[in-house]
Design a protein around this motif. Structure first.
Motif, mmCIF file in Angstrom:
data_model
loop_
_atom_site.group_PDB
_atom_site.id
_atom_site.type_symbol
_atom_site.label_atom_id
_atom_site.label_comp_id
_atom_site.label_asym_id
_atom_site.label_seq_id
_atom_site.Cartn_x
_atom_site.Cartn_y
_atom_site.Cartn_z
ATOM 1 N N THR A 54 0.904 -1.102 -0.013
ATOM 2 C CA THR A 54 -0.016 0.088 0.002
ATOM 3 C C THR A 54 0.801 1.224 0.078
ATOM 4 O O THR A 54 1.858 1.235 0.818
ATOM 5 C CB THR A 54 -0.963 0.118 1.459
ATOM 6 O OG1 THR A 54 -1.615 -1.291 1.147
ATOM 7 C CG2 THR A 54 -1.855 1.184 1.256
ATOM 8 N N TRP A 110 1.440 5.618 0.049
ATOM 9 C CA TRP A 110 0.414 6.796 0.338
ATOM 10 C C TRP A 110 1.412 7.968 -0.186
ATOM 11 O O TRP A 110 2.726 7.866 -0.174
ATOM 12 C CB TRP A 110 0.541 6.846 2.090
ATOM 13 C CG TRP A 110 -0.487 5.776 2.261
ATOM 14 C CD1 TRP A 110 -2.091 6.062 2.480
ATOM 15 C CD2 TRP A 110 -0.176 4.668 3.122
ATOM 16 N NE1 TRP A 110 -2.386 4.837 3.235
ATOM 17 C CE2 TRP A 110 -1.658 3.995 3.502
ATOM 18 C CE3 TRP A 110 0.880 3.761 3.446
ATOM 19 C CZ2 TRP A 110 -1.528 2.905 4.073
ATOM 20 C CZ3 TRP A 110 1.026 2.682 3.808
ATOM 21 C CH2 TRP A 110 -0.315 2.118 4.329
ATOM 22 N N HIS A 133 1.073 7.582 10.499
ATOM 23 C CA HIS A 133 -0.031 6.920 9.552
ATOM 24 C C HIS A 133 0.200 5.601 9.109
ATOM 25 O O HIS A 133 -0.693 4.768 9.373
ATOM 26 C CB HIS A 133 -0.318 7.753 8.187
ATOM 27 C CG HIS A 133 -1.406 7.335 7.498
ATOM 28 N ND1 HIS A 133 -2.618 7.739 7.530
ATOM 29 C CD2 HIS A 133 -1.356 6.406 6.394
ATOM 30 C CE1 HIS A 133 -3.567 7.133 6.668
ATOM 31 N NE2 HIS A 133 -2.743 6.470 5.906
ATOM 32 N N GLU A 165 -2.134 2.258 10.490
ATOM 33 C CA GLU A 165 -2.595 1.054 9.522
ATOM 34 C C GLU A 165 -2.138 -0.121 10.046
ATOM 35 O O GLU A 165 -2.910 -1.252 9.868
ATOM 36 C CB GLU A 165 -2.204 1.482 8.230
ATOM 37 C CG GLU A 165 -2.724 0.692 7.085
ATOM 38 C CD GLU A 165 -4.015 0.468 6.829
ATOM 39 O OE1 GLU A 165 -4.564 -0.503 6.386
ATOM 40 O OE2 GLU A 165 -4.816 1.324 7.160
ATOM 41 N N ARG A 223 -3.992 -1.089 12.630
ATOM 42 C CA ARG A 223 -5.553 -1.590 12.298
ATOM 43 C C ARG A 223 -5.642 -2.668 11.682
ATOM 44 O O ARG A 223 -6.480 -3.697 11.760
ATOM 45 C CB ARG A 223 -5.995 -0.287 11.238
ATOM 46 C CG ARG A 223 -7.496 -0.555 10.782
ATOM 47 C CD ARG A 223 -8.100 0.217 9.699
ATOM 48 N NE ARG A 223 -7.160 -0.257 8.284
ATOM 49 C CZ ARG A 223 -7.556 -1.122 7.560
ATOM 50 N NH1 ARG A 223 -8.703 -2.059 8.054
ATOM 51 N NH2 ARG A 223 -7.071 -1.690 6.789
ATOM 52 N N ARG A 224 -4.431 -3.258 11.004
ATOM 53 C CA ARG A 224 -4.359 -4.662 10.260
ATOM 54 C C ARG A 224 -4.224 -5.725 11.272
ATOM 55 O O ARG A 224 -3.891 -6.889 10.952
ATOM 56 C CB ARG A 224 -3.326 -4.630 9.128
ATOM 57 C CG ARG A 224 -3.698 -3.532 8.049
ATOM 58 C CD ARG A 224 -2.603 -3.625 7.045
ATOM 59 N NE ARG A 224 -2.839 -2.795 5.964
ATOM 60 C CZ ARG A 224 -1.950 -2.600 4.897
ATOM 61 N NH1 ARG A 224 -1.015 -3.378 4.752
ATOM 62 N NH2 ARG A 224 -2.440 -1.765 3.910
#
Length: 151
Positions: A47, A49, A94, A98, A101-102
């Motif tokens: 991912t 960003w 950030h 993430e 969160r994962r």
């Protein structure tokens, strides 16, 4: 500053990544540059960003999934025009959010060992990263520093 997932089609992102790879090659010997190219950053396991203010690109970074519990930070870069403005700090926050969160248990990274990479190493240490052994497909060498953080 806005942080958004980037599809890697914008010319300004290409230019920043080109600058990143050129800088890595300048400060690392052949075979010791582990930065991903565009194809590598487009992998399903990555991912990517960007950080922008208005439409101006300030920096970028990526999180690669090594497995369901483990990630790797890749391609952290701040544009030269935006150094020392908190771009890397905001982006690293950030990326780690993430990763949490994962439900990753840990996040690792590889960076350089020379003076040119000292600002990056200091940033990661401020966040609680500590040195570790090589991971994934990396091999131990004098030009790499491997770091990890448990989440």
């Amino acid at each position: 500053m806005q942080i958004e997932i980037e599809d890697l089609t914008n010319p300004d992102v290409h230019a920043l990544l080109h600058e990143h790879l050129a800088d890595m090659r300048e400060h690392s010997p052949p075979g010791s540059v582990h930065a991903l190219d565009l194809d590598g950053l487009r992998a399903k396991s990555v991912t990517f960003w960007t950080v922008r203010e208005s439409s101006e690109l300030m920096g970028c970074g990526a999180l690669k999934e090594l497995d369901s519990r483990w990630g790797e930070i890749k391609s952290m870069r701040t544009s030269k025009a935006h150094l020392r403005k908190g771009v890397a700090t905001k982006l690293l926050e950030h990326i780690l959010d993430e990763a949490k969160r994962r439900r990753y248990e840990r996040v690792n990274l590889e960076t350089g060992s020379t003076d040119a990479f000292q600002p990056a190493r200091l940033l990661y240490e401020r966040f609680g990263f500590t040195r570790c052994q090589p991971f994934a497909d990396y091999e131990d060498n004098s030009f790499s520093v491997f770091m990890t953080i448990e989440l």
